[in-house]
Design an enzyme around this catalytic site. Structure first.
Site, mmCIF file in Angstrom:
data_model
loop_
_atom_site.group_PDB
_atom_site.id
_atom_site.type_symbol
_atom_site.label_atom_id
_atom_site.label_comp_id
_atom_site.label_asym_id
_atom_site.label_seq_id
_atom_site.Cartn_x
_atom_site.Cartn_y
_atom_site.Cartn_z
ATOM 1 C CE1 TYR A 68 -3.274 -2.780 0.210
ATOM 2 C CE2 TYR A 68 -3.742 -2.181 2.482
ATOM 3 C CZ TYR A 68 -4.001 -2.956 1.383
ATOM 4 O OH TYR A 68 -4.996 -3.911 1.430
ATOM 5 C CG PHE A 70 -13.420 -5.487 -3.594
ATOM 6 C CD1 PHE A 70 -12.591 -4.460 -3.176
ATOM 7 C CD2 PHE A 70 -12.984 -6.306 -4.633
ATOM 8 C CE1 PHE A 70 -11.360 -4.245 -3.780
ATOM 9 C CE2 PHE A 70 -11.756 -6.094 -5.238
ATOM 10 C CZ PHE A 70 -10.941 -5.057 -4.810
ATOM 11 N N PRO A 71 -16.558 -5.106 0.288
ATOM 12 C CG PRO A 71 -16.651 -3.927 2.307
ATOM 13 C CD PRO A 71 -15.719 -4.286 1.176
ATOM 14 C CG LEU A 72 -20.257 -1.349 0.675
ATOM 15 C CD1 LEU A 72 -20.098 0.149 0.926
ATOM 16 C CD2 LEU A 72 -21.638 -1.821 1.123
ATOM 17 N N GLY A 73 -19.061 -4.275 -3.111
ATOM 18 C CA GLY A 73 -18.927 -4.495 -4.546
ATOM 19 C C GLY A 73 -18.390 -3.260 -5.235
ATOM 20 N N GLY A 74 -18.453 -3.255 -6.572
ATOM 21 C CA GLY A 74 -18.166 -2.049 -7.338
ATOM 22 C C GLY A 74 -16.723 -1.611 -7.398
ATOM 23 N N PRO A 88 -15.172 -1.919 -12.382
ATOM 24 C CG PRO A 88 -14.438 -0.485 -14.068
ATOM 25 C CD PRO A 88 -13.938 -1.466 -13.055
#
Length: 315
Positions: free
Chosen positions: A71, A226-230, A233
């Site tokens: 990171y 990615f707990p909310l997806g997206g 793209p």
């Protein structure tokens, strides 16, 4: 940045209520809502703001922070080293399996060979200023999206676990986790005593439900990224789901809070590590722990269609 010894499981060492309540990762008690530090690189030009955000993390009752040497090529680890004090009791979880590649087309490159895993642990120890990293996740390259292993980077899991176990025995790491791994990989790793699994998982991408059940049964922490997806793209977004937005309006919450709350309610061993570089967004994420979902709300969210990753083209 070591093991937590707070007097009550519901309180952090600093006395703040644990964000989202108390969970466990191995033999460590941590806040169920943690903080993923990847986005801190956005504050590279404002180090004071980054440090202030991390201090706010502690104030809000978060004592589980996820990071990696790749990171920002050590930049984020340096912030964590400077922001947290031993008396904060923050459990730092890092990961290995990739190295920074700041000049490459992607900011990291595979580093799967055992000697590379060891070198990455050493790099993390230096940049974090620690003698022992409480938990280190072995980031496999078995699942998409993300990096894929080729050539000499295709390494047998048993060889990697042998090196990770040696590092644990030497006291350089406290416990071993897995990331971006298959169900078979988790099963093979059980004898090594893994304490957590980090995989892509959300309300709209629930491919790993069987893996989650295994982790629940084995008391292994489930840490979805990615707990909310997206994040790509092609990935569906939890916050675009009509059931999520309708429930958010009813509850007076944001769709993101509803999506994160579903994860907390779905399995008792779930630990969240949402990331942000914005203090207001951080506070909203922490407030997810106060979102109550009754049976009807849970049923409405459970009914949301999950899109298999195998049907998504990542290019």
């Amino acid at each position: 940045m070591t093991a937590n010894n707070s007097p009550s499981p519901q309180l952090t060492v600093t006395g703040a209520p644990r964000a989202g309540g108390a969970g466990t990762i191995g033999d460590l008690t941590v806040s169920r809502i943690g903080y993923g530090a990847m986005q801190l690189e956005r504050l590279r030009d404002d180090r004071d703001a980054a440090i202030a955000l991390l201090r706010r993390v502690v104030e809000l009752g978060v004592d589980h922070v996820d990071t990696a040497q790749f990171y920002g090529n050590g930049f984020v680890n340096g912030l964590i080293r400077d922001a947290f004090r031993p008396e904060d009791g923050v459990v730092v979880v890092s990961k290995v399996g990739a190295d920074p590649d700041p000049d490459g087309p992607f900011p990291m490159r595979p580093a799967q060979r055992p000697e590379q895993l060891r070198a990455s642990v050493e790099d993390n120890l230096v940049s974090l200023g620690l003698d022992c990293i409480p938990v280190v996740n072995l980031r496999r390259l078995d699942t998409r999206p993300g990096l894929r292993a080729e050539g000499d980077q295709v390494v047998d899991l048993d060889d990697q676990l042998a090196e990770m176990t040696a590092l644990r025995d030497e006291g350089k790491i406290g416990a071993i986790g897995l990331s971006a791994v298959t169900l078979d990989g988790v099963r093979r790793a059980l004898p090594a005593g893994i304490v957590c699994v980090q995989n892509l998982y959300s309300l709209v991408t629930r491919d790993d439900e069987e893996m989650l059940r295994l982790c629940t049964d084995e008391q292994i922490a489930w840490v979805p990224f990615f707990p909310l997806g997206g994040a790509f793209p092609q990935l569906p977004k939890v916050t675009d789901e009509p059931a999520v937005t309708a429930l958010a309006e009813t509850l007076g919450r944001t769709p993101a809070q509803v999506g994160l709350a579903w994860l907390l309610h779905h399995a008792p061993n779930t630990l969240l590590i949402p990331g942000t570089a914005d203090t207001g967004h951080l506070e909203a994420n922490i407030a997810t722990g106060t979102v109550a979902l009754d049976d009807a709300a849970t049923a409405a969210l459970d009914a949301v269609e999950s899109r298999p990753l195998t049907e998504i083209t990542f290019g």
